[in-house]
Design an enzyme around this catalytic site. Structure first.
Site, short mmCIF file in Angstrom:
data_model
loop_
_atom_site.label_atom_id
_atom_site.label_comp_id
_atom_site.label_asym_id
_atom_site.label_seq_id
_atom_site.Cartn_x
_atom_site.Cartn_y
_atom_site.Cartn_z
N GLU A 131 0.83 -1.22 0.00
CA GLU A 131 0.00 0.00 0.00
C GLU A 131 0.86 1.26 0.00
OE1 GLU A 131 -3.14 0.20 -0.46
OE2 GLU A 131 -3.95 -1.77 0.04
N ARG A 135 0.72 3.80 -3.23
CA ARG A 135 0.12 5.13 -3.00
C ARG A 135 1.19 6.20 -2.79
NH1 ARG A 135 -5.70 4.02 -0.10
NH2 ARG A 135 -5.62 1.77 -0.26
N ASP A 264 -4.70 -9.90 -8.39
CA ASP A 264 -4.95 -8.90 -9.43
C ASP A 264 -3.76 -8.14 -10.03
OD1 ASP A 264 -4.75 -7.57 -6.99
OD2 ASP A 264 -6.68 -6.56 -7.10
N GLU A 398 -12.19 0.24 -10.21
CA GLU A 398 -11.84 -0.73 -11.26
C GLU A 398 -12.78 -0.72 -12.46
OE1 GLU A 398 -11.98 -1.43 -7.99
OE2 GLU A 398 -9.83 -1.59 -7.59
N THR A 484 -0.88 0.81 -10.32
CA THR A 484 -2.18 0.24 -9.96
C THR A 484 -3.04 1.20 -9.12
OG1 THR A 484 -3.26 -1.79 -9.23
CG2 THR A 484 -1.46 -0.95 -7.83
C1 DMJ Z 1 -6.35 0.59 -4.97
O1 DMJ Z 1 -5.54 0.86 -3.89
C2 DMJ Z 1 -5.58 -0.06 -6.09
O2 DMJ Z 1 -6.31 0.04 -7.27
C3 DMJ Z 1 -5.29 -1.51 -5.81
O3 DMJ Z 1 -4.66 -2.14 -6.90
C4 DMJ Z 1 -6.55 -2.25 -5.49
N1 DMJ Z 1 -7.36 -1.61 -4.49
C5 DMJ Z 1 -7.55 -0.19 -4.51
C6 DMJ Z 1 -8.80 0.30 -5.19
O4 DMJ Z 1 -9.86 -0.50 -5.18
#
Ligand code: DMJ
Length: 504
Positions: A131, A135, A264, A398, A484
């Site tokens: 995370e 981020r 994912d 998503e 992501t």
């Molecule tokens: C985000 O932090 C990112 O997209 C991650 O890959 C998956 N979860 C959240 C959003 O749903």
């Protein structure tokens, strides 16, 4: 002290490092990062509306939760998630590049000033490596490339160094959790057999490659290339990658495969590693196309009424459930389609379109027109959540992410239509006076708010929506890779050197 020493040794001991090929970055702040108004007045108006949503989310975060990780939009206070330990300011760092591309200059400047004065990684904090990477490291790198402000590069590299002790395991597969003061790592207590999680250690590659280029130190690239090697060398059941890997033994721990949570973004990062390397990382390309071939054979199914979905695989048995998280895969299939093995381009584009349609159905079959956390294809239902604890919506991106790629790659107007439906639903059901809130039950006709404005709502959901109503030359896909968390990483172009030389 021990951790500091290890980090220092790792940084100073350059002699043993393999040299990376020279890479020449695009001049900063050039390629399609500058705002341009769409010619069509109706589209312009919609885009303006999305910018107004960003203003509402930002203004309320600033008023009620400034400097905290996230906003509680109903109770109007700060929200802290254990994912970031006591690192603060997740919303500020996550929002930086969205503010930049929406041309919200004052807000970008106040966010930058906060980073300069307050963003502090010298804290005693146990954080989620994944995370914090997607981020904070991703957000800072992105802000650096867009603005050219040195502070963002400095902070990104500083944080990258703090994350390095996570890789001190026998296999080099990092721990999920790391105390960035003591350098002690561990895995989630719930993870099968003390395992690390595929979607977590498999989602460091893009940011760490950039950290090496931005710091001039190959250590970051070495760490993620080692993860790649471990994965590539392992025997894969039916060609699939299980979600759990033991960092001590370097072996799979449980045969559970998912393109949603726990799996994912590992697949996403294989494809994007190939694209971000300017299509030189052939290993990533092969691993990606092999993986999605196996996924198609073993996990992708069609419902009785013709909806294509991606199930979860548990040791050979299928659970006919698809997560909201899994909906990103439509965009991924479409984004990779161009480079697919011979004759498969149209097929993957079509697969992307089918997943987009299924995910749109999961939205359309709810009361609020926003989709549940997971939906099922069994017991006579299709694309509907049947369990109470799967009916919530937490402002996730998503589905609109997939619409964004499908729009860019096909220009089929239905994606703008569907995106606009999502905007209207967000306004009607998630907007409150104090910002935007997630919902506890998307099938219920009376909003029950979860009282969290997730930082990814500003980083991703609003950014993707804004791009859907922008011209394609805002952040062209050939130049920018979205991490992501939708942060922007430029393609590490092999031709720029040539262009520069020719231009001299
Ligand atoms: C985000 O932090 C990112 O997209 C991650 O890959 C998956 N979860 C959240 C959003 O749903």
């Amino acid at each position: 002290m021990e951790k500091e020493k290890v980090a220092q040794d790792q940084l100073s001991n350059r002699a043993g490092f393999r040299r990376l090929p020279p890479v020449y970055l695009a001049p900063l702040n050039t390629i399609g990062a500058i705002d341009r108004e769409p010619a069509d007045a109706a589209i312009r108006e919609k885009r303006e509306k999305i910018k107004e949503m960003m203003k509402h989310a930002w203004k309320n975060y600033k008023r009620y939760a400034w400097g905290k990780n996230e906003l509680k939009p109903v109770s109007k206070g700060g929200h802290s998630s254990s994912l970031f330990g006591n690192i603060q300011g997740a919303t500020i760092v996550d929002a930086l590049d969205t503010l930049f591309i929406m041309n919200m200059k004052d807000e970008f400047e106040e966010a930058q000033a906060w980073v300069e004065e307050n963003l502090n990684f010298n804290v005693n904090a146990e954080v989620s490596v994944f995370e914090v990477n997607i981020r904070f490291v991703g957000g800072l790198i992105s802000a650096y490339y867009l603005s050219g402000a040195e502070i963002f590069r400095k902070k990104a590299v500083e944080l990258g160094v703090k994350l390095l002790p996570a890789f001190q395991t026998p296999s080099g597969i990092p721990w999920a959790l790391l105390n960035i003061k003591s350098g002690i790592g561990r895995n989630w207590p719930w993870a099968s057999g003390g395992s690390s999680i595929l979607a977590e250690f498999g989602t460091l590659h893009l940011e760490f490659m950039h950290l090496s280029y931005l710091s001039g130190n190959p250590i970051f690239a070495d760490k993620v290339m080692n993860i790649r090697t471990v994965l590539n060398n392992l025997e894969k059941p039916e060609g699939l990658y299980p979600n759990y890997l033991n960092p001590n033994s370097g072996q799979w721990a449980q045969y559970h495969v998912s393109v949603g949570g726990l799996g994912d973004s590992f697949y996403e990062y294989l494809l994007k590693a190939w694209l971000m390397s300017d299509k030189t990382d052939l290993q990533a390309k092969k691993m990606y196309f092999d993986a999605i071939k196996a996924i198609e054979t073993h996990l992708i199914r069609k419902s009785r009424n013709g909806l294509t979905y991606i199930a979860e695989w548990k040791g050979g048995l299928l659970e006919h459930k698809m997560g909201h998280l899994t909906c990103f895969a439509g965009g991924m299939f479409a984004l990779g389609a161009d480079d697919a093995p011979e004759g498969m381009t149209q097929h993957y584009l079509q697969l992307g379109a089918e997943i987009a349609r299924t995910c749109h159905e999961s939205y359309n079959r709810t009361f609020v027109k926003l989709g549940p956390e997971a939906f099922r294809f069994d017991g006579g239902v299709e694309a509907i959540a049947t369990r109470q604890n799967e009916k919530y919506y937490i402002l996730r991106p998503e589905v609109v992410e997939t619409y964004m790629y499908m729009w860019r790659l096909t220009h089929d107007p239905k994606y703008r239509k569907w995106a606009w439906e999502a905007v209207e639903a967000l306004e009607k059901h998630c907007r409150v006076k104090g910002g935007y809130s997630g919902l506890r039950d998307v099938y219920f006709n009376k909003e029950s708010y979860d009282d969290v404005q997730q930082s990814f709502f500003l980083a991703e959901t609003l950014k993707y929506l804004y791009l859907i109503f922008s011209d394609d030359d805002l952040l062209p896909l050939e130049h920018w890779i979205f991490n992501t968390e939708a942060h922007l990483l430029p393609v590490l172009s092999r031709n720029l050197k040539k262009v520069e030389d020719d231009g001299k």
